[in-house]
Design an enzyme around this catalytic site. Structure first.
Site, PDB file in Angstrom:
ATOM      1  CE  LYS A 157      45.266 -27.127  44.498  1.00  0.00           C
ATOM      2  NZ  LYS A 157      45.493 -27.412  45.827  1.00  0.00           N
ATOM      3  CG  HIS A 160      52.055 -21.356  46.199  1.00  0.00           C
ATOM      4  ND1 HIS A 160      52.975 -21.597  47.314  1.00  0.00           N
ATOM      5  CD2 HIS A 160      51.105 -22.441  46.306  1.00  0.00           C
ATOM      6  CE1 HIS A 160      52.504 -22.590  48.266  1.00  0.00           C
ATOM      7  NE2 HIS A 160      51.743 -23.130  47.617  1.00  0.00           N
ATOM      8  CG  HIS A 163      54.899 -25.011  45.638  1.00  0.00           C
ATOM      9  ND1 HIS A 163      53.838 -24.589  45.260  1.00  0.00           N
ATOM     10  CD2 HIS A 163      54.777 -25.859  46.675  1.00  0.00           C
ATOM     11  CE1 HIS A 163      52.958 -25.382  45.623  1.00  0.00           C
ATOM     12  NE2 HIS A 163      53.371 -26.216  46.479  1.00  0.00           N
TER      13      HIS A 163
HETATM   14  N1  ARG Z   1      52.842 -30.664  47.868  1.00  0.00           N
HETATM   15  C1  ARG Z   1      52.812 -30.052  49.244  1.00  0.00           C
HETATM   16  C2  ARG Z   1      52.412 -28.475  49.228  1.00  0.00           C
HETATM   17  O1  ARG Z   1      52.359 -28.022  48.195  1.00  0.00           O
HETATM   18  C3  ARG Z   1      54.080 -30.206  49.862  1.00  0.00           C
HETATM   19  C4  ARG Z   1      54.567 -31.357  50.088  1.00  0.00           C
HETATM   20  C5  ARG Z   1      55.554 -31.549  51.288  1.00  0.00           C
HETATM   21  N2  ARG Z   1      56.296 -32.903  51.260  1.00  0.00           N
HETATM   22  C6  ARG Z   1      55.528 -33.879  51.919  1.00  0.00           C
HETATM   23  N3  ARG Z   1      55.999 -35.012  52.013  1.00  0.00           N
HETATM   24  N4  ARG Z   1      54.273 -33.557  52.625  1.00  0.00           N
HETATM   25  O2  ARG Z   1      51.910 -28.002  50.136  1.00  0.00           O
END
Ligand code: ARG
Length: 613
Positions: A157, A160, A163
């Site tokens: 993905k 964005h 991130h």
């Molecule tokens: N990959 C997730 C997202 O894009 C964020 C992860 C954050 N860390 C966690 N331990 N949940 O929303």
């Protein structure tokens, strides 16, 4: 080691809790005020020390009398004024209403500040691997382990705006912890697991192109992902219209099957996915390099041990925390107004929360952390509340140690190329805009050694500072034109201030660069502008501590703008060139120390301070 001239030697003071005289000279002056008030009032100065704040004039300290004394503040104030003895720390005291204000001995204060920044700066230069040598740092948390889970994009993905914010804010939070002595682990928890990877796998069989994958995996996987999602939607519509009768033949059903095979450890299903993951990480590393961010561990949802997730599910069931709904297993947190949350789907597969519950256990086993922070958009607040509550109810040792740092939304992020934003595109665009601006001054442009690289650094500074300027919880609107502007409180201004501070030395080759504060005469630095600057340098360690305590990078950014404006207005009155030798040397020494502190602040913000632009 520097020797301190007799006239600037300061008498011993009692050591109060929370004081660090070596690293923060202003604390000595605060302590001296506490001692004088304590004597006048017959109070314990240790108690008063915490109440001596910085004042408003740029060279003074203040104490609010009612904070410590009931009754008429006038009488208490008078006592201190009458008993006051001027000395090497404090020149005078005034009593105004509820406040006592002390004027510091400006020369001794100036010397102490310049000497400390200079000596610590030299120490930091000599030990670049140590993050707690420079002025503004502390060793208070030495020996403790901090794990920060940040950036954490999802493979396939686009990376964005959320991130981007997580990356930028997380990087600063890590730097701030290091500056306080923490042993920091930077962990990237990739979104690399879930039904969507089954979908992606099918998509690649249909639309994948090896060459494109090798050239730009993130972009290509996203293209594939978009296409297979269109198939998915089309299938759904057809199914609803009765055009597809076998539910097992839809794209969605196939994707679920592939993901199930992945969770069951089927090597064929895993091989494809593993390649996507490796290639994406390789590409991500390049982008992170552009942002000055490095990770110790590219971990991720796929790395959470199945037995840790099962363990979490088992404990939840044993403790009676679960309920079932249409075959799915949920933790019931309604009692705490946190709704119910799925931890096992009807087909037996796991979900984001299951992986975070298992992951908490795995991360703790790997690092035995004292504190763990996860940085994501505020939209995930409920998720982390549910995670923390569940860990607490499970009786886990990680309960209470995991801290969710959240941030607001970025609006209007799009590039000329389209509305789906790839981080690379943003950085490239920022660089191009910067490059254009730089070209507009031909003479200066010609002097820059590597304009391309300089434009890249200022461009990424602009993007970062735009992100870090407001309180992190606030939304903001992305505006590439605005944030790359040289006018106003934007990233380029901070770089520009640093460049100017670097150029004073270059432009004044005839003025000696003194090695020690004792080599200069601080008495020639008696100007209001200079006092104000020194005072703001004195506040820097508190600024760092506050940013650290509240995980709030904007505090550092505000300070950078403040000092940049002060220096900006000093160039006229506090000139090096043309000044008499003694003055010139002292001023140059002052500018060097300002540069050191600004440079440190910029590095905390993960910027690369540049020397020419
Ligand atoms: N990959 C997730 C997202 O894009 C964020 C992860 C954050 N860390 C966690 N331990 N949940 O929303």
């Amino acid at each position: 080691m520097a020797t301190i001239p007799e006239k600037h030697q300061l008498p011993e003071l009692p050591v109060f809790p929370g004081s660090d005289y070596e690293r923060e000279p202003i604390q000595r002056f605060r302590a001296a005020a506490a001692v004088q008030i304590g004597e006048a009032w017959g109070e314990d100065p240790a108690k008063l020390f915490a109440g001596v704040d910085t004042g408003k004039r740029g060279y003074d300290l203040a104490l609010a009398i009612p904070r410590f004394k009931k009754g008429k503040p006038d009488e208490w104030g008078k006592k201190v004024v009458e008993a006051f003895k001027p000395g090497p720390y404090l020149a005078s005291v005034q009593h105004e209403g509820a406040f006592l204000t002390f004027e510091m001995n400006k020369q001794n204060f100036a010397f102490a500040m310049l000497n400390t920044i200079n000596e610590m700066g030299k120490r930091a230069d000599a030990h670049p691997e140590s993050k707690t040598e420079a002025y503004g740092t502390s060793t208070a948390e030495k020996g403790k382990k901090f794990v920060c889970d940040f950036s954490s994009p999802n493979i396939a993905k686009p990376f964005h705006a959320g991130h981007l914010r997580s990356t930028i804010i997380g990087a600063v939070i890590c730097n701030l912890h290091e500056a306080m002595g923490w042993d920091v682990v930077r962990l990237n928890y990739l979104g690399d697991w879930g039904t969507q990877y089954g979908l992606l796998s099918i998509g690649f069989d249909r639309y994948g192109d090896e060459e494109k994958l090798a050239a730009d995996p993130i972009r290509h996987l996203f293209e594939v992902y978009v296409k297979v999602n269109q198939d998915n939607d089309a299938d759904k519509a057809k199914f609803n219209a009765g055009e597809i009768t076998d539910p097992e033949s839809t794209t969605h059903a196939q994707a679920k099957k592939v993901f199930k095979a992945m969770e069951d450890g089927d090597p064929k299903a895993l091989a494809q996915w593993s390649r996507f993951r490796d290639l994406s990480i390789k590409k991500l590393k390049e982008t992170y390099k552009d942002l000055n961010v490095e990770f110790d561990n590219f971990w991720g949802e796929s790395k959470v041990k199945p037995e840790s997730m099962q363990r979490a599910i088992d404990i939840c069931q044993e403790k009676g925390l679960t309920c079932e709904d249409r075959g799915a297993l949920l933790v019931d947190l309604k009692k705490w107004k946190m709704d119910r949350a799925i931890i096992r789907k009807a087909d037996g597969t796991t979900i984001y929360l299951t992986r975070d519950l298992g992951g908490a256990h795995d991360k703790y086993e790997m690092y035995n952390f004292d504190k763990h922070t996860i940085v994501t958009a505020a939209a995930q607040q409920l998720h982390f509340k549910q995670m923390n509550k569940t860990l607490e109810l499970m009786g886990e040792p990680t309960a209470g140690k995991i801290n969710h740092v959240s941030f607001g939304t970025v609006h209007g992020m799009s590039t000329r190329k389209g509305t789906v934003v790839f981080l690379d595109d943003i950085l490239t665009e920022a660089k191009e805009v910067m490059h254009q601006t730089m070209r507009s001054n031909e003479a200066k442009y010609a002097q820059i050694e590597d304009p391309e690289e300089t434009a890249r650094i200022i461009g990424s500074t602009a993007v970062k500072i735009q992100d870090l300027t407001g309180k992190r919880i606030n939304d903001y609107t992305f505006d590439i034109k605005r944030c790359t502007s040289f006018e106003g409180d934007f990233g380029p201004f901070i770089q520009y201030s640093h460049v100017r501070l670097c150029s004073v030395e270059r432009k004044n080759p005839n003025v000696a660069v003194r090695e020690f504060a004792s080599d200069i005469d601080v008495s020639v630095l008696d100007q209001p502008k200079i006092h104000e600057i020194l005072y703001n340098l004195a506040l820097y360690p508190d600024v760092v501590k506050s940013a650290y305590k509240f995980d709030e990078p904007s505090t550092i950014v505000t300070w950078c703008f403040k000092i940049s404006h002060l220096v900006g207005s000093a160039w006229e009155n506090v000139k090096v060139s043309g000044a008499e030798q003694k003055e010139a040397e002292a001023r140059l020494f002052l500018y060097t120390q300002i540069r050191r502190v600004l440079n440190h602040a910029m590095r905390l913000l993960s910027l690369t301070p540049i020397e020419r632009m």
